[in-house]
Each structure stands twice: as structure tokens, then as C-alpha cells.
Design a protein around this motif. Structure first.
Motif, PDB file in Angstrom:
ATOM      1  N   LEU A 231       4.046 -23.783  33.994  1.00 13.03           N
ATOM      2  CA  LEU A 231       4.547 -22.602  33.503  1.00 13.03           C
ATOM      3  C   LEU A 231       6.101 -22.388  33.111  1.00 13.03           C
ATOM      4  N   PHE A 232       6.778 -23.380  33.308  1.00 13.56           N
ATOM      5  CA  PHE A 232       8.165 -23.299  33.009  1.00 13.56           C
ATOM      6  C   PHE A 232       8.511 -24.247  31.709  1.00 13.56           C
ATOM      7  N   LYS A 233       7.789 -23.799  30.578  1.00 16.68           N
ATOM      8  CA  LYS A 233       8.074 -24.495  29.515  1.00 16.68           C
ATOM      9  C   LYS A 233       8.703 -23.353  28.624  1.00 16.68           C
ATOM     10  N   PRO A 234       9.288 -24.035  27.529  1.00 17.77           N
ATOM     11  CA  PRO A 234      10.319 -22.899  26.552  1.00 17.77           C
ATOM     12  C   PRO A 234       9.393 -21.710  26.287  1.00 17.77           C
ATOM     13  N   GLU A 235       8.079 -21.893  25.767  1.00 19.95           N
ATOM     14  CA  GLU A 235       7.218 -20.928  25.186  1.00 19.95           C
ATOM     15  C   GLU A 235       6.947 -19.906  26.144  1.00 19.95           C
ATOM     16  N   TYR A 236       7.124 -20.016  27.419  1.00 20.72           N
ATOM     17  CA  TYR A 236       6.914 -19.135  28.369  1.00 20.72           C
ATOM     18  C   TYR A 236       8.010 -18.520  29.247  1.00 20.72           C
ATOM     19  N   ARG A 237       9.136 -18.922  28.608  1.00 25.02           N
ATOM     20  CA  ARG A 237      10.328 -18.618  29.339  1.00 25.02           C
ATOM     21  C   ARG A 237      10.689 -16.891  29.477  1.00 25.02           C
ATOM     22  N   PHE A 238      10.323 -16.527  28.413  1.00 24.86           N
ATOM     23  CA  PHE A 238      10.572 -14.870  28.444  1.00 24.86           C
ATOM     24  C   PHE A 238       9.604 -14.068  29.245  1.00 24.86           C
ATOM     25  N   PRO A 239       8.296 -14.230  29.322  1.00 24.03           N
ATOM     26  CA  PRO A 239       7.524 -13.779  30.207  1.00 24.03           C
ATOM     27  C   PRO A 239       7.778 -14.061  31.662  1.00 24.03           C
ATOM     28  N   VAL A 240       8.382 -15.319  31.951  1.00 28.08           N
ATOM     29  CA  VAL A 240       8.673 -15.733  33.035  1.00 28.08           C
ATOM     30  C   VAL A 240       9.836 -14.753  33.829  1.00 28.08           C
ATOM     31  N   VAL A 241      10.919 -14.632  32.806  1.00 28.37           N
ATOM     32  CA  VAL A 241      11.924 -13.889  33.025  1.00 28.37           C
ATOM     33  C   VAL A 241      11.587 -12.340  33.311  1.00 28.37           C
ATOM     34  N   LEU A 242      10.641 -11.884  32.702  1.00 31.59           N
ATOM     35  CA  LEU A 242      10.459 -10.611  32.581  1.00 31.59           C
ATOM     36  C   LEU A 242       9.555 -10.234  34.218  1.00 31.59           C
ATOM     37  N   ALA A 243       8.846 -11.231  34.376  1.00 34.47           N
ATOM     38  CA  ALA A 243       8.009 -11.116  35.787  1.00 34.47           C
ATOM     39  C   ALA A 243       9.002 -11.214  37.038  1.00 34.47           C
ATOM     40  N   PHE A 244       9.869 -12.030  36.816  1.00 34.96           N
ATOM     41  CA  PHE A 244      10.969 -12.298  38.155  1.00 34.96           C
ATOM     42  C   PHE A 244      11.744 -11.155  38.036  1.00 34.96           C
ATOM     43  N   LEU A 245      12.246 -10.772  37.049  1.00 35.07           N
ATOM     44  CA  LEU A 245      13.190  -9.541  37.406  1.00 35.07           C
ATOM     45  C   LEU A 245      12.602  -8.125  37.865  1.00 35.07           C
ATOM     46  N   LEU A 246      11.399  -8.019  37.002  1.00 35.99           N
ATOM     47  CA  LEU A 246      10.652  -6.961  37.550  1.00 35.99           C
ATOM     48  C   LEU A 246      10.273  -6.909  38.949  1.00 35.99           C
ATOM     49  N   ALA A 247       9.812  -7.834  39.636  1.00 31.38           N
ATOM     50  CA  ALA A 247       9.490  -7.926  40.978  1.00 31.38           C
ATOM     51  C   ALA A 247      10.683  -8.107  41.769  1.00 31.38           C
ATOM     52  N   ALA A 248      11.816  -8.611  41.358  1.00 33.45           N
ATOM     53  CA  ALA A 248      13.042  -8.567  42.228  1.00 33.45           C
ATOM     54  C   ALA A 248      13.405  -7.052  42.257  1.00 33.45           C
ATOM     55  N   PHE A 249      13.466  -6.357  41.034  1.00 33.88           N
ATOM     56  CA  PHE A 249      14.183  -5.121  41.160  1.00 33.88           C
ATOM     57  C   PHE A 249      13.142  -4.096  42.009  1.00 33.88           C
ATOM     58  N   ASN A 250      12.013  -4.543  42.027  1.00 36.11           N
ATOM     59  CA  ASN A 250      11.033  -3.639  42.777  1.00 36.11           C
ATOM     60  C   ASN A 250      11.419  -3.579  44.446  1.00 36.11           C
ATOM     61  N   GLN A 251      12.018  -4.685  44.845  1.00 39.93           N
ATOM     62  CA  GLN A 251      12.407  -4.535  46.218  1.00 39.93           C
ATOM     63  C   GLN A 251      13.948  -4.576  46.298  1.00 39.93           C
ATOM     64  N   LEU A 252      14.657  -4.635  45.126  1.00 41.06           N
ATOM     65  CA  LEU A 252      16.111  -4.484  45.312  1.00 41.06           C
ATOM     66  C   LEU A 252      16.362  -2.874  45.201  1.00 41.06           C
ATOM     67  N   SER A 253      15.421  -2.215  44.833  1.00 42.34           N
ATOM     68  CA  SER A 253      15.493  -0.637  44.686  1.00 42.34           C
ATOM     69  C   SER A 253      15.670  -0.098  46.544  1.00 42.34           C
ATOM     70  N   GLY A 254      15.346  -0.902  47.252  1.00 42.75           N
ATOM     71  CA  GLY A 254      15.054  -0.644  48.758  1.00 42.75           C
ATOM     72  C   GLY A 254      13.809   0.043  49.321  1.00 42.75           C
ATOM     73  N   ILE A 255      12.894   0.076  48.443  1.00 38.95           N
ATOM     74  CA  ILE A 255      11.557   0.627  48.790  1.00 38.95           C
ATOM     75  C   ILE A 255      11.092   0.207  50.199  1.00 38.95           C
ATOM     76  N   ASN A 256      11.127  -1.159  50.322  1.00 39.84           N
ATOM     77  CA  ASN A 256      10.628  -1.643  51.787  1.00 39.84           C
ATOM     78  C   ASN A 256      11.459  -1.367  52.753  1.00 39.84           C
ATOM     79  N   PHE A 257      12.868  -0.995  52.404  1.00 39.62           N
ATOM     80  CA  PHE A 257      13.649  -0.656  53.654  1.00 39.62           C
ATOM     81  C   PHE A 257      13.443   0.777  54.009  1.00 39.62           C
ATOM     82  N   ILE A 258      13.111   1.781  53.018  1.00 40.63           N
ATOM     83  CA  ILE A 258      12.822   3.070  53.208  1.00 40.63           C
ATOM     84  C   ILE A 258      11.448   3.375  53.798  1.00 40.63           C
TER      85      ILE A 258
END
Length: 436
Positions: A231-258
Motif C-alpha cells: 500500500l505504501f508505494k508512491p502511487e498510493y501516497r495521496f489516498p493514504v494521507v487522506l485516509a490517515f488524516l480523516l481517521a485521525a481528525f475523527n477522534q481528535l474532535s473529542g467525539i469518544n471523550f464526549i
């Protein structure tokens, strides 16, 4: 088209089991601690958190059965895991057996967060794909509400009522298992992993799909131009970044804490115990209503538009909570702002995350990409859930909510400058645009 909708809703029942399994443990919490006399640290990290660790493992490794066994067999396996966990944990005679069986159910949760969105996205037409994949999130929220209602109705029915609370999950798990046995395999998986064009065409016809030959040719072109290795090949770099950041921000919102610590937050705001519990019930209701709204809008106004709405809602609500705690305002302000926060999450991140991650990766690495996104989501969820009691003891409420506010400002920048719109585009068109 009706068959596509039917099978999408059928496999999305795994989301209902996900939500139910996550919430039902609250009814057993104090009872099993008193029964087995477990120390607080052992009870929290081993007994109560075992399902969460299983979820992390399932999310990080779920791509393997999805690719090797197929989407359908993986969906059937999920049903077995839920059924075994529900019956086994209800009958457990010691905390170790209980924790192991809850862990097994957690693995089912983690794998379902990969297999269900992948399956639905691969059978659904572009014009309604968002709504169909988002039914998974709706079922999760619905399952949470039903678990709380079930716990309430079963409370006091027998001496060890927690066993019934946990065991009743076996009924929907059995229904799901029997229904999903008859589901067809994903035709895109058949093309990619079995090179079985005849069977894939038959499934497309059975599903009453549109533009069958065009879709088959697009999948073949897509698979021939994509590497099946890392998965970590140059051609997949952009979707990998998108998936990681979207998933991280999901929890950094504090939703599980709330969600997990809502009564504590309301108590910090000055509400008494009964008002705090009532407000917590309101959180569940708001979550369900705005999840339904997000599902209805995702194919009309798009994923990016919902993320904009959610991001601005996050900023407004979290900034208000930060100000309310720092200014020592009344609890009503905090409760109102938390309700806005839940609504913003449900209509934005809640509706979008599983849909978007299932869309942005090419057919050849979709399950690996979803494992990355889902694994990121669950690792962040586990970490935030575990460290929050210590964080609350070390930092003031304005500092905690100020951090979440800043994180959501960063999410707004992510939506504005990085996140593409995938509404109405075929999976192959999306992967061609993002995987270069």
C-alpha cells in the motif's frame, strides 16, 4: 437496484451489532466488578477494554480475510464472531474467560469496519453509493440506542441480569448470520482476486446493476494498471494521507471523550446526577437524528460539503464549551453546545468517514487502505479513551476543549486544501484521479 439496496442493508446489520456490542457492556460494568471483585485498574484495562483491543486488532488485520477469503466469507465470519462473543460472555464464569470472549467480539467490530463499507461500495452504483455505505454508520448509532434500551428493560429481570443483557445480542447476530449466508460475493472482488469474469457478470446481473460491461472493463483496466503489492508505494501516497488524516481528525474532535465521559463533562458544568443522565440520553437521540440527516444528504450535496458543515459546527460548539468553562457559565450553555457538537459530528465525520475511506483506494488495495484508515481510527480511539481520565486530572476543562478546538481548525484546513469530492464518481474514476 432493489437487490443492491437489500443486500446493502443486510450487511449493514453488522453495524447494528457493532453499536450494540460497544454500548451493551455499560449494563454489566458494575455488576461484574462486584461479582468477581476485580481491582479497578484490572477491571478497566483488561475486563472492560478487552473488546476495544480486539477492535484495534481486527481493524489492523481485517484486510487479510477480505482479500484472501473474499468479502462474503469475511462477512459470514463476522457473524460467527459476534454470536460466539455474545453467548460466551453471557455464560462466562470468570473475568479471564469473559475478557477473551469480549475480545473476540471486538475483533468482529474491527473487521466489520473494513468488510462492510468495502462490500457495499463495490456493489452500489455511484449515484447512491454514499447513502448505502452510510447506512453502516446509521446502524451503529441505532445499535447503541437499542443496547441502552435493552439494558434498561432487562435490568432486574434475574439476579445476574447482566448475563441477559449481553446474551440477547445473540438474537440479532444469528439473524445477521443467516441472512448474510445468502448474500452474493462482491463482483469486483471476483474480477480482481479470482479473475472470474463469468461469475462476476452473473452477480452483476443478479444485482440488476447498470452498465455491466462498462463496469467490468473499467475494473479490468484499473486492476491491470495497479500494483498488488505494498500500500505504501508512491502511487498510493495521496489516498493514504487522506485516509490517515480523516481517521485521525475523527477522534481528535473529542467525539469518544464526549460519548464515553458525557456524564462527567455535564457534572463538571454543574449539573446534578439526574440532569446529567437525562442530557446523556439526549446525546444519543441527537446523534441518531443528525446521522439520518447526513445519510440523506451525502449523495445530494457531497462528502466535502458535509465535512465543511461538520467542521464549522465543531469549531462553534467546542469554542463555546471552552468559553463556558473558562467563564464559569451555567451548565445549560455546555449542554446546548455539546448537543451542537454531536449534531456536527453526526452530519459530518460520522456520515462521511466510512464512505470516503471505502471510495478513495483502487480495487487492488482497497481493503488494505481501509485497514489503514480503520486502524488509525481505532488506535486513536483507544488512546484517547484510556488517557482522558489522567488528562482531566492534569489539565483544566478549558485547556482540554481548547485543544479539541484547535484540532478541528486543522481539520477545516484539511477539508479546504486536501480533501477531494467523490460524489457521483465511479470507484475506478476516483482511484484513477487520486492514485498517480
Amino acid at each position: 437496484m432493489n437487490k443492491i439496496v437489500y443486500w446493502s442493508f443486510t450487511v449493514a446489520i453488522a453495524g447494528f451489532l457493532f453499536g450494540f456490542d460497544t454500548a451493551v457492556i455499560s449494563g454489566a460494568d458494575q455488576s461484574i466488578q462486584a461479582l468477581w471483585e476485580t481491582p479497578p485498574l484490572f477491571h478497566g484495562l483488561f475486563v472492560m477494554s478487552s473488546a476495544l483491543w480486539g477492535t484495534v486488532l481486527g481493524a489492523l488485520t481485517g484486510n487479510w480475510p477480505c482479500d484472501r477469503l473474499g468479502r462474503k466469507k469475511t462477512l459470514v465470519l463476522i457473524g460467527v464472531l459476534y454470536l460466539l462473543s455474545a453467548l460466551g460472555s453471557a455464560l462466562a464464569q470468570d473475568p479471564y474467560t469473559f475478557a477473551i470472549l469480549r475480545f473476540i467480539g471486538g475483533v468482529g467490530v474491527g473487521v466489520s469496519s473494513i468488510a462492510v463499507p468495502a462490500y457495499i461500495s463495490e456493489i452500489a452504483p455511484a449515484k447512491i453509493r454514499g447513502r448505502l455505505v452510510a447506512t453502516y454508520q446509521f446502524q451503529i448509532v441505532f445499535g447503541i440506542l437499542v443496547a441502552f434500551l435493552s439494558n434498561y428493560l432487562l435490568s432486574g429481570v434475574i439476579v445476574e441480569d447482566w448475563r441477559m443483557m449481553l446474551g440477547v445480542e445473540a438474537l440479532p447476530a444469528l439473524v445477521y448470520f443467516l441472512m448474510v449466508l445468502k448474500a452474493p460475493e462482491s463482483p469486483r472482488w471476483l474480477l480482481l482476486h479470482r479473475n472470474d469474469e463469468t461469475e462476476a457478470r452473473r452477480v452483476f446481473i443478479e444485482l440488476q446493476s447498470e452498465d455491466i460491461e462498462q463496469t467490468i472493463n473499467a475494473v479490468k483496466r484499473d486492476s491491470s494498471s495497479q500494483s498488488k503489492e505494498s500500500l505504501f508505494k508512491p502511487e498510493y501516497r495521496f489516498p493514504v494521507v487522506l485516509a490517515f488524516l480523516l481517521a485521525a481528525f475523527n477522534q481528535l474532535s473529542g467525539i469518544n471523550f464526549i460519548i464515553y465521559y458525557a456524564p462527567r463533562v455535564f457534572d463538571m458544568a454543574g449539573l446534578d446526577g439526574s440532569a446529567a443522565l437525562l442530557s446523556t440520553a439526549g446525546v444519543g437521540l441527537v446523534n441518531l437524528i443528525f446521522t439520518m440527516l447526513g445519510v440523506s444528504l451525502i449523495d445530494r450535496i457531497g462528502r466535502k460539503s458535509l465535512m465543511y458543515i461538520g467542521s464549522f459546527g465543531y469549531l462553534l460548539s467546542l469554542a463555546t464549551v471552552t468559553w463556558a468553562f473558562s467563564s464559569q457559565m451555567g451548565g445549560a450553555v455546555v449542554v446546548s453546545a455539546v448537543f451542537v457538537f454531536i449534531a456536527a459530528h453526526a452530519i459530518g465525520q460520522g456520515a462521511v468517514i466510512w464512505v470516503f475511506i471505502a471510495e478513495i483506494f483502487p480495487n487492488s488495495v482497497r481493503s488494505k487502505g481501509q485497514s489503514l484508515g480503520s486502524g488509525t481510527h481505532w488506535v486513536f480511539a483507544a488512546l484517547i479513551t484510556l488517557i482522558m481520565p489522567q488528562v482531566l486530572a492534569s489539565f483544566s476543562a478549558p485547556q482540554v476543549f481548547g485543544f479539541f478546538t484547535f484540532a478541528m481548525f486543522l481539520q477545516l484546513l484539511f477539508v479546504r486544501f486536501l480533501m477531494p469530492e467523490t460524489k457521483g464518481r465511479t470507484l475506478e474514476d476516483v482511484s484513477a484521479a487520486l492514485s498517480k
